[in-house]
Design a protein around this motif. Sequence first.
Motif, mmCIF file in Angstrom:
data_model
loop_
_atom_site.group_PDB
_atom_site.id
_atom_site.type_symbol
_atom_site.label_atom_id
_atom_site.label_comp_id
_atom_site.label_asym_id
_atom_site.label_seq_id
_atom_site.Cartn_x
_atom_site.Cartn_y
_atom_site.Cartn_z
ATOM 1 N N ARG A 58 -5.517 1.425 -11.329
ATOM 2 C CA ARG A 58 -4.893 0.106 -11.409
ATOM 3 C C ARG A 58 -4.900 -0.602 -10.056
ATOM 4 N NH1 ARG A 58 0.129 -0.151 -15.537
ATOM 5 N NH2 ARG A 58 -1.007 0.539 -17.369
ATOM 6 N N MET A 59 -5.135 0.140 -9.005
ATOM 7 C CA MET A 59 -5.200 -0.455 -7.663
ATOM 8 C C MET A 59 -6.519 -1.191 -7.435
ATOM 9 S SD MET A 59 -3.470 2.627 -5.446
ATOM 10 C CE MET A 59 -4.260 2.054 -3.974
ATOM 11 N N ASP A 60 -7.493 -1.023 -8.309
ATOM 12 C CA ASP A 60 -8.796 -1.656 -8.125
ATOM 13 C C ASP A 60 -8.683 -3.173 -8.009
ATOM 14 O OD1 ASP A 60 -9.881 0.885 -8.232
ATOM 15 O OD2 ASP A 60 -10.662 0.663 -10.271
ATOM 16 N N ALA A 61 -7.860 -3.781 -8.827
ATOM 17 C CA ALA A 61 -7.684 -5.241 -8.770
ATOM 18 C C ALA A 61 -7.041 -5.652 -7.454
ATOM 19 C CB ALA A 61 -6.841 -5.717 -9.944
ATOM 20 N N GLN A 62 -6.090 -4.859 -6.986
ATOM 21 C CA GLN A 62 -5.441 -5.151 -5.710
ATOM 22 C C GLN A 62 -6.435 -5.017 -4.565
ATOM 23 O OE1 GLN A 62 -2.043 -2.708 -4.841
ATOM 24 N NE2 GLN A 62 -1.561 -3.826 -2.977
ATOM 25 N N ALA A 63 -7.295 -4.007 -4.632
ATOM 26 C CA ALA A 63 -8.313 -3.821 -3.593
ATOM 27 C C ALA A 63 -9.277 -5.002 -3.572
ATOM 28 C CB ALA A 63 -9.070 -2.516 -3.822
ATOM 29 N N ALA A 64 -9.665 -5.471 -4.746
ATOM 30 C CA ALA A 64 -10.571 -6.624 -4.823
ATOM 31 C C ALA A 64 -9.903 -7.867 -4.245
ATOM 32 C CB ALA A 64 -10.997 -6.862 -6.266
ATOM 33 N N ALA A 65 -8.640 -8.080 -4.562
ATOM 34 C CA ALA A 65 -7.918 -9.245 -4.044
ATOM 35 C C ALA A 65 -7.796 -9.182 -2.527
ATOM 36 C CB ALA A 65 -6.543 -9.341 -4.688
ATOM 37 N N LEU A 66 -7.514 -7.993 -1.992
ATOM 38 C CA LEU A 66 -7.416 -7.856 -0.539
ATOM 39 C C LEU A 66 -8.772 -8.105 0.103
ATOM 40 C CD1 LEU A 66 -5.684 -7.259 1.931
ATOM 41 C CD2 LEU A 66 -6.167 -4.817 1.583
ATOM 42 N N GLY A 67 -9.821 -7.578 -0.477
ATOM 43 C CA GLY A 67 -11.171 -7.828 0.039
ATOM 44 C C GLY A 67 -11.506 -9.306 0.039
ATOM 45 N N ASP A 68 -11.108 -10.015 -1.022
ATOM 46 C CA ASP A 68 -11.348 -11.456 -1.110
ATOM 47 C C ASP A 68 -10.548 -12.234 -0.078
ATOM 48 O OD1 ASP A 68 -13.082 -11.000 -3.216
ATOM 49 O OD2 ASP A 68 -11.624 -11.589 -4.775
ATOM 50 N N ALA A 69 -9.455 -11.658 0.411
ATOM 51 C CA ALA A 69 -8.614 -12.336 1.398
ATOM 52 C C ALA A 69 -9.201 -12.277 2.807
ATOM 53 C CB ALA A 69 -7.209 -11.731 1.395
ATOM 54 N N MET A 125 -8.809 1.293 0.646
ATOM 55 C CA MET A 125 -8.673 -0.149 0.415
ATOM 56 C C MET A 125 -8.393 -0.877 1.725
ATOM 57 S SD MET A 125 -5.778 -2.081 -1.935
ATOM 58 C CE MET A 125 -4.404 -1.638 -0.871
ATOM 59 N N ILE A 126 -7.452 -0.377 2.510
ATOM 60 C CA ILE A 126 -7.084 -1.016 3.781
ATOM 61 C C ILE A 126 -8.239 -0.934 4.777
ATOM 62 C CG2 ILE A 126 -5.510 -0.910 5.758
ATOM 63 C CD1 ILE A 126 -4.184 -1.969 3.191
ATOM 64 N N ALA A 127 -8.882 0.219 4.867
ATOM 65 C CA ALA A 127 -10.017 0.370 5.796
ATOM 66 C C ALA A 127 -11.151 -0.582 5.438
ATOM 67 C CB ALA A 127 -10.506 1.818 5.811
ATOM 68 N N SER A 128 -11.427 -0.749 4.161
ATOM 69 C CA SER A 128 -12.482 -1.676 3.721
ATOM 70 C C SER A 128 -12.135 -3.109 4.105
ATOM 71 C CB SER A 128 -12.687 -1.586 2.209
ATOM 72 O OG SER A 128 -13.172 -0.322 1.858
ATOM 73 N N TYR A 129 -10.883 -3.472 3.909
ATOM 74 C CA TYR A 129 -10.441 -4.811 4.301
ATOM 75 C C TYR A 129 -10.584 -5.003 5.811
ATOM 76 C CZ TYR A 129 -7.332 -8.522 5.756
ATOM 77 O OH TYR A 129 -6.815 -9.630 6.378
ATOM 78 N N LEU A 130 -10.116 -4.041 6.566
ATOM 79 C CA LEU A 130 -10.210 -4.151 8.033
ATOM 80 C C LEU A 130 -11.665 -4.195 8.496
ATOM 81 C CD1 LEU A 130 -7.303 -1.771 9.082
ATOM 82 C CD2 LEU A 130 -7.366 -4.272 9.325
ATOM 83 N N ALA A 131 -12.539 -3.460 7.846
ATOM 84 C CA ALA A 131 -13.966 -3.499 8.180
ATOM 85 C C ALA A 131 -14.534 -4.895 7.917
ATOM 86 C CB ALA A 131 -14.733 -2.445 7.387
ATOM 87 N N ALA A 132 -14.114 -5.512 6.817
ATOM 88 C CA ALA A 132 -14.569 -6.879 6.519
ATOM 89 C C ALA A 132 -14.068 -7.853 7.581
ATOM 90 C CB ALA A 132 -14.093 -7.297 5.128
ATOM 91 N N GLU A 133 -12.829 -7.696 8.001
ATOM 92 C CA GLU A 133 -12.289 -8.559 9.066
ATOM 93 C C GLU A 133 -13.014 -8.310 10.394
ATOM 94 O OE1 GLU A 133 -10.639 -11.097 8.585
ATOM 95 O OE2 GLU A 133 -8.997 -10.810 7.151
ATOM 96 N N ARG A 134 -13.365 -7.063 10.646
ATOM 97 C CA ARG A 134 -14.133 -6.730 11.854
ATOM 98 C C ARG A 134 -15.506 -7.396 11.789
ATOM 99 N NH1 ARG A 134 -15.049 -0.605 12.384
ATOM 100 N NH2 ARG A 134 -16.403 -1.115 10.647
ATOM 101 N N ASP A 135 -16.156 -7.357 10.639
ATOM 102 C CA ASP A 135 -17.457 -7.997 10.472
ATOM 103 C C ASP A 135 -17.377 -9.509 10.673
ATOM 104 O OD1 ASP A 135 -18.461 -5.483 9.930
ATOM 105 O OD2 ASP A 135 -18.609 -5.803 7.749
ATOM 106 N N LEU A 136 -16.229 -10.090 10.364
ATOM 107 C CA LEU A 136 -16.025 -11.528 10.544
ATOM 108 C C LEU A 136 -15.608 -11.883 11.969
ATOM 109 C CD1 LEU A 136 -14.147 -12.287 7.197
ATOM 110 C CD2 LEU A 136 -16.470 -13.030 7.817
ATOM 111 N N GLY A 137 -15.384 -10.857 12.800
ATOM 112 C CA GLY A 137 -14.997 -11.088 14.189
ATOM 113 C C GLY A 137 -13.521 -11.354 14.393
ATOM 114 N N ARG A 138 -12.726 -11.127 13.365
ATOM 115 C CA ARG A 138 -11.283 -11.380 13.492
ATOM 116 C C ARG A 138 -10.535 -10.195 14.086
ATOM 117 N NH1 ARG A 138 -8.445 -15.184 9.522
ATOM 118 N NH2 ARG A 138 -7.562 -13.287 8.625
ATOM 119 N N ILE A 139 -11.169 -9.028 14.109
ATOM 120 C CA ILE A 139 -10.623 -7.896 14.860
ATOM 121 C C ILE A 139 -11.732 -7.336 15.738
ATOM 122 C CG2 ILE A 139 -8.867 -7.370 13.109
ATOM 123 C CD1 ILE A 139 -10.452 -4.923 12.325
#
Length: 187
Positions: A58-69, A125-139
Amino acid sequence: MREQLFDAAERVLLRDGPSALTSRAVTTEAGVAKGVLHRHFADFDAFLAEFVLDRVHRMDAQAAALGDAAGTGTIAGNLTDALTALFGSVAVAIVPLVTYRDGLRARLRKDWPAGVPVLTDAAIMIASYLAAERDLGRIAADADVETLAYTLIGTAHLLYADRDSTPPEAEAFRKVVNTVIGGVVRA
């Protein structure tokens, strides 16, 4: 029927804790005969393993939403919202359930070789989000997103673990998130 039994198990777990989660408590809560559970599952630990994995998925939807953020709002705000939603759910109650029942842990190890399923999935989920933010240069480019994720999950669990008390205030939690990620966030 499976969903009805899972929902009943969640209510019993949240209301009464892992020691009260028995097949009789679940079937009584679901309003069905005790034999119904055993018609759908080999035994109670098989039921509980399926219940835990269902709640993890059930966390899959939450992970997708965080990734989209990623790239929107503030990193601390996104993480605080995601962690608050995660730990405001049945996730906190699943940890002592897995710890409490040896048979459940043994069954989960067949599909989930390490960690507690809900916490491990949340860290991914959190690591994937942080990796996306790192790729965007925000971290920072050299930020260790896995360690940050595990630190956030561990801290969140410690803040939310006492099921008899009220959840921590949003500001206290936001302060912890800012402290953990503060050294890697780019302006």
